[in-house]
Design an enzyme around this catalytic site. Structure first.
Site, PDB file in Angstrom:
ATOM      1  N   ALA A 138     -12.550  -7.761   2.076  1.00 51.82           N
ATOM      2  CA  ALA A 138     -11.838  -7.949   2.840  1.00 51.82           C
ATOM      3  C   ALA A 138     -12.358  -8.585   4.378  1.00 51.82           C
ATOM      4  O   ALA A 138     -11.720  -9.910   4.536  1.00 51.82           O
ATOM      5  CB  ALA A 138     -11.382  -7.374   2.998  1.00 51.82           C
TER       6      ALA A 138
ATOM      7  N   GLN B  21     -16.396   8.084  -2.043  1.00 51.40           N
ATOM      8  CA  GLN B  21     -16.865   7.445  -0.124  1.00 51.40           C
ATOM      9  C   GLN B  21     -17.626   8.050   0.480  1.00 51.40           C
ATOM     10  O   GLN B  21     -17.980   9.266  -0.660  1.00 51.40           O
ATOM     11  CB  GLN B  21     -15.263   7.901  -0.065  1.00 51.40           C
TER      12      GLN B  21
ATOM     13  N   HIS C 278     -15.301   4.900  -8.223  1.00 53.17           N
ATOM     14  CA  HIS C 278     -16.206   4.191  -6.544  1.00 53.17           C
ATOM     15  C   HIS C 278     -15.902   6.001  -6.193  1.00 53.17           C
ATOM     16  O   HIS C 278     -15.320   6.981  -6.726  1.00 53.17           O
ATOM     17  CB  HIS C 278     -15.716   3.072  -5.718  1.00 53.17           C
TER      18      HIS C 278
ATOM     19  N   HIS D  13     -10.939   1.260  -9.635  1.00 56.19           N
ATOM     20  CA  HIS D  13     -12.987   0.452 -10.336  1.00 56.19           C
ATOM     21  C   HIS D  13     -13.164   1.475  -9.377  1.00 56.19           C
ATOM     22  O   HIS D  13     -12.491   2.652  -8.269  1.00 56.19           O
ATOM     23  CB  HIS D  13     -13.205  -0.806  -9.105  1.00 56.19           C
TER      24      HIS D  13
ATOM     25  N   ASN E 151     -11.463   9.697  -4.747  1.00 53.93           N
ATOM     26  CA  ASN E 151      -9.733   9.919  -4.880  1.00 53.93           C
ATOM     27  C   ASN E 151      -9.746   9.586  -6.120  1.00 53.93           C
ATOM     28  O   ASN E 151     -10.327   8.258  -6.469  1.00 53.93           O
ATOM     29  CB  ASN E 151      -9.569   9.541  -3.501  1.00 53.93           C
TER      30      ASN E 151
ATOM     31  N   CYS F 180     -15.325  -5.486  -7.863  1.00 48.86           N
ATOM     32  CA  CYS F 180     -16.154  -5.656  -8.821  1.00 48.86           C
ATOM     33  C   CYS F 180     -17.810  -6.950  -8.215  1.00 48.86           C
ATOM     34  O   CYS F 180     -17.708  -7.438  -7.204  1.00 48.86           O
ATOM     35  CB  CYS F 180     -15.552  -7.250  -9.414  1.00 48.86           C
TER      36      CYS F 180
ATOM     37  N   ASN G 157     -18.820   0.693   4.553  1.00 53.61           N
ATOM     38  CA  ASN G 157     -17.146   0.544   4.537  1.00 53.61           C
ATOM     39  C   ASN G 157     -16.675  -0.137   5.587  1.00 53.61           C
ATOM     40  O   ASN G 157     -16.482  -0.386   6.581  1.00 53.61           O
ATOM     41  CB  ASN G 157     -16.131   1.541   4.644  1.00 53.61           C
ATOM     42  N   ASP G 158     -15.154  -1.099   5.226  1.00 52.22           N
ATOM     43  CA  ASP G 158     -15.069  -2.303   5.880  1.00 52.22           C
ATOM     44  C   ASP G 158     -13.867  -2.135   6.536  1.00 52.22           C
ATOM     45  O   ASP G 158     -13.526  -2.686   7.279  1.00 52.22           O
ATOM     46  CB  ASP G 158     -14.508  -3.149   4.636  1.00 52.22           C
TER      47      ASP G 158
END
Length: 226
Positions: free
Chosen positions: A66, A173, A171, A169, A158, A60, A82-83
């Protein structure tokens, strides 16, 4: 051994092997088995309520992810690294001195995450047309940018926890890699072979044949008046 005499083949009633031109393989089709009684498990749709904004949701706007980074107060699409990437651009090369049964190759690339919308309780079908257009335009921009460096760029989403979606949320990839995955590599080889043999792009010819067959069926099927 031949089939039953005097019986016309019906793909909805008779099992058959169907050719998959993108894999150069044959698939068993037994459509008539869909008529069998079903007593297996049936999944219920999730009943959870997804709020428009969740202060604990790392996707959000204005929330902390993270890795400690804070999302901007975005109001449209939002793209970030991407974390927890499956691919990194600077992974070391395993080397070539390997046993033929235990081969490894270098895998390098970039993984990104793209949020479609600042609200968590919407999906693409629920978004306004102009909002969807912005998502598609961003996809095109990503493909052009990463495609200039990497031979394979894959954008995928996904849907649902069962499919591995870890966040409700809206989104997707983005994976860009220095190699073609197995299925696209096989499809690429089949399409190249078809073009060399027939002089026509496989997918264009498939679409043309499918359209012609639909028209032919429409003209040959009897009309039923009620």
């Amino acid at each position: 051994m031949s089939g039953e005499q005097g019986v016309s083949f019906d793909p909805k009633e008779h099992q058959h092997l169907r050719y998959n031109p993108l894999r150069d393989s044959w698939v068993l089709v037994s459509a008539h088995r869909m008529k069998r009684p079903w007593a297996g498990q049936v999944e219920k749709p999730p009943e959870e309520h997804i709020p428009k904004y969740d202060p604990k949701n790392p996707l959000c706007p204005r929330n902390t992810r993270a890795n400690g980074q804070v999302n901007p107060d975005y109001d449209s699409t939002f793209l970030f690294e991407n974390d927890f990437p499956a691919l990194q651009p600077d992974a070391p090369d395993p080397g070539e001195d390997q046993h033929p049964l235990f081969q490894t190759r270098a895998a390098r690339g970039i993984c990104k995450v793209m949020c479609f919308h600042p609200w968590s309780d919407v999906t693409l079908p629920l978004m306004k047309m102009q909002e969807i257009v912005k998502v598609v335009e961003k996809w095109v921009e990503i493909l052009e940018e990463l495609g200039a460096t990497y031979p394979w760029v894959q954008i995928f989403e996904n849907k649902g926890a069962m499919m591995g979606c870890s966040n409700p949320h809206p989104h997707c990839q983005v994976w860009a890699s220095n190699f073609l995955p197995n299925e696209p590599a096989l499809s690429d080889r089949c399409q190249r072979n078809y073009y060399q043999k027939h002089g026509e792009p496989l997918l264009l010819e498939y679409a043309r044949q499918e359209a012609e067959r639909k028209v032919w069926r429409a003209h040959t099927q009897p009309f039923h008046f009620h």
